[in-house]
Design a protein around this motif. Structure first.
Motif, PDB file in Angstrom:
ATOM      1  N   ARG A   1       0.827  -1.215   0.000  1.00  0.00           N
ATOM      2  CA  ARG A   1       0.000   0.000   0.000  1.00  0.00           C
ATOM      3  C   ARG A   1       0.856   1.257   0.000  1.00  0.00           C
ATOM      4  O   ARG A   1       0.602   2.197  -0.759  1.00  0.00           O
ATOM      5  CB  ARG A   1      -0.935  -0.012   1.218  1.00  0.00           C
ATOM      6  CG  ARG A   1      -1.997  -1.089   1.159  1.00  0.00           C
ATOM      7  CD  ARG A   1      -2.717  -1.245   2.496  1.00  0.00           C
ATOM      8  NE  ARG A   1      -3.629  -2.386   2.471  1.00  0.00           N
ATOM      9  CZ  ARG A   1      -4.314  -2.823   3.520  1.00  0.00           C
ATOM     10  NH1 ARG A   1      -4.181  -2.218   4.691  1.00  0.00           N
ATOM     11  NH2 ARG A   1      -5.120  -3.860   3.407  1.00  0.00           N
TER      12      ARG A   1
ATOM     13  N   LYS B   1       0.828   3.555  -3.405  1.00  0.00           N
ATOM     14  CA  LYS B   1       0.250   4.892  -3.231  1.00  0.00           C
ATOM     15  C   LYS B   1       1.269   5.973  -3.602  1.00  0.00           C
ATOM     16  O   LYS B   1       0.945   6.955  -4.288  1.00  0.00           O
ATOM     17  CB  LYS B   1      -0.207   5.056  -1.780  1.00  0.00           C
ATOM     18  CG  LYS B   1      -0.860   6.387  -1.465  1.00  0.00           C
ATOM     19  CD  LYS B   1      -1.283   6.413   0.001  1.00  0.00           C
ATOM     20  CE  LYS B   1      -1.864   7.750   0.406  1.00  0.00           C
ATOM     21  NZ  LYS B   1      -2.220   7.769   1.856  1.00  0.00           N
TER      22      LYS B   1
ATOM     23  N   PRO C   1      -8.757   1.527  -3.427  1.00  0.00           N
ATOM     24  CA  PRO C   1      -8.338   2.924  -3.286  1.00  0.00           C
ATOM     25  C   PRO C   1      -8.392   3.672  -4.611  1.00  0.00           C
ATOM     26  O   PRO C   1      -8.469   3.065  -5.690  1.00  0.00           O
ATOM     27  CB  PRO C   1      -6.898   2.798  -2.782  1.00  0.00           C
ATOM     28  CG  PRO C   1      -6.420   1.509  -3.389  1.00  0.00           C
ATOM     29  CD  PRO C   1      -7.612   0.594  -3.410  1.00  0.00           C
TER      30      PRO C   1
ATOM     31  N   TRP D   1      -5.905   5.286  -5.720  1.00  0.00           N
ATOM     32  CA  TRP D   1      -4.546   5.348  -6.262  1.00  0.00           C
ATOM     33  C   TRP D   1      -4.097   4.021  -6.891  1.00  0.00           C
ATOM     34  O   TRP D   1      -2.922   3.858  -7.236  1.00  0.00           O
ATOM     35  CB  TRP D   1      -3.542   5.770  -5.188  1.00  0.00           C
ATOM     36  CG  TRP D   1      -3.805   5.253  -3.810  1.00  0.00           C
ATOM     37  CD1 TRP D   1      -4.453   5.905  -2.800  1.00  0.00           C
ATOM     38  CD2 TRP D   1      -3.434   3.957  -3.272  1.00  0.00           C
ATOM     39  NE1 TRP D   1      -4.502   5.112  -1.674  1.00  0.00           N
ATOM     40  CE2 TRP D   1      -3.897   3.921  -1.933  1.00  0.00           C
ATOM     41  CE3 TRP D   1      -2.782   2.852  -3.795  1.00  0.00           C
ATOM     42  CZ2 TRP D   1      -3.706   2.809  -1.114  1.00  0.00           C
ATOM     43  CZ3 TRP D   1      -2.593   1.743  -2.984  1.00  0.00           C
ATOM     44  CH2 TRP D   1      -3.057   1.729  -1.666  1.00  0.00           C
TER      45      TRP D   1
ATOM     46  N   ASP E   1       4.154   5.488   5.602  1.00  0.00           N
ATOM     47  CA  ASP E   1       3.162   6.339   4.955  1.00  0.00           C
ATOM     48  C   ASP E   1       2.549   7.194   6.066  1.00  0.00           C
ATOM     49  O   ASP E   1       1.708   6.715   6.828  1.00  0.00           O
ATOM     50  CB  ASP E   1       2.091   5.498   4.265  1.00  0.00           C
ATOM     51  CG  ASP E   1       0.959   6.352   3.705  1.00  0.00           C
ATOM     52  OD1 ASP E   1       1.066   7.597   3.755  1.00  0.00           O
ATOM     53  OD2 ASP E   1      -0.032   5.779   3.218  1.00  0.00           O
TER      54      ASP E   1
END
Length: 366
Positions: free
Chosen positions: A24, A28, A56, A58, A172
């Motif tokens: 992720r 992203k 998501p 993205w 993140d």
């Protein structure tokens, strides 16, 4: 945008899938840097019924049936991409998936193997000269790993890889950040990890032994597979903890523990996603000792390092709330400045821009 077809275990579910946070964060960040990623994941291991994020904005996600027909259809979509990535540990017919995905890639596409468990993968290749990945390594354009340092780089090159580059785990900050405490996670020491055979002995040493040495302290154990384990009375097992609760799990206990799997500890230079999740939440992290940790956090001031369970017990006996907070804030500052997925994505973007598809007669055949 540059199109990537990414074949991995799961983007949508962290259930029995420790790589989810890594995928992720990287995907992203890659999206922000001009990449259009389609993540192809099998409907396997009950992960789809344990999703902890929606699809998501993205990434595109293709969930394919874990059948030979589903695999074939998913692999054929590699032809849509400029860059084709097959990760380790997808969880269904990995060897067949690797072969079919790379066969479907266009001749001008970059073909990449991304290893999220390099020690195990390298061990399998060394034991079997006919291992499908080992046979295909010379024709792949690049191997990426999420850790391992020079030992893993040298090992992959010795087995025929054109190049091997670690893209380390990171933070993140939009996902892992300080959160209010949650009474569900009240404890002196928290540990979050799925129960795996090559981690269990180290968990017994670094988590269960300190619990036995400190019977007056509260220990919290999160992750799948532990409910049947023989645990001390002061250890509370709460089962799977979804990623939505990870921040509170990290910030509520006085400290949280990271325990590397046997192979990762032996290899070194392989910080788990948990290290950056905890630091990003401002948690006071205690980790077992492994080579290379100082590349990521400074022992003593940004992370506490234990050689064994007795060390963990000593650390916990002396750890005040004030020192816990100081260490957590120092770790948060360090990872925000040096270890974000945005930095990793820039590293990978630059690497991909200078990597050219390997030309072979087979790949030039229409």
């Amino acid at each position: 945008m540059t199109r990537i077809a990414f074949y991995g275990s799961s983007l949508l579910s962290s259930y029995w899938n420790g790589a989810a946070t890594y995928y992720r964060g990287m995907i992203k960040a890659l999206h922000r840097h001009g990449f259009d990623v389609t993540f192809h994941e099998p409907d396997a291991h009950d992960r789809q019924s344990h999703r902890d994020i929606a699809v998501p904005d993205w990434a595109h996600v293709n969930v394919w049936p874990a059948t030979p027909e589903g695999l074939q259809a998913a692999a054929a979509r590699a032809a849509e991409a400029d860059i084709v990535i097959k990760a380790s540990g997808v969880g269904y017919a990995d060897d067949a998936l690797l072969e079919q995905v790379m066969a479907a890639a266009r001749p001008d596409a970059l073909r990449i193997f991304w290893d999220v468990d390099a020690p195990a993968t390298l061990s399998a290749m060394r034991q079997s000269p006919d291992d499908p990945l080992r046979r295909m390594l010379p024709d792949l354009d690049l191997v990426l790993t999420y850790g391992g340092g020079d030992p893993v780089i040298d090992a992959y090159r010795a087995l025929g890889a054109r190049d091997c580059v670690p893209i380390y785990n990171a933070l993140d900050p939009d996902t892992h950040c300080p959160a209010p405490p949650n009474d569900r996670f009240r404890a002196d020491l928290g540990f979050l990890a799925n129960r795996l055979p090559d981690r269990e002995a180290r968990v017994a040493e670094f988590f269960l032994r300190p619990a036995a040495l400190l019977p007056e302290r509260r220990f919290l154990l999160g992750g799948s597979g532990w409910n049947e384990a023989d645990l001390p009375d002061n250890v509370r097992a709460i089962g799977h903890v979804g990623t939505v609760d990870h921040n509170a799990f990290n910030t509520t206990p006085r400290a949280v523990l990271n325990v590397a799997r046997d192979s990762m500890a032996a290899t070194g230079f392989s910080p788990a996603t948990r290290v950056f999740e905890a630091a990003g939440a401002g948690a006071c992290l205690i980790t077992d000792a492994w080579e290379g940790i100082e590349m990521f956090l400074t022992p003593g001031s940004e992370v506490l390092v234990a050689r064994d369970g007795y060390d963990v017990a000593e650390i916990m006996a002396a750890l005040s709330p004030v020192r816990s907070q100081v260490i957590g804030q120092a770790a948060l500052k360090r990872v925000l400045s040096e270890h974000t997925y945005d930095r990793r994505a820039i590293q990978l973007r630059d690497l991909l821009q200078r990597t050219r598809p390997r030309t072979t007669p087979e790949r030039n055949t229409p």
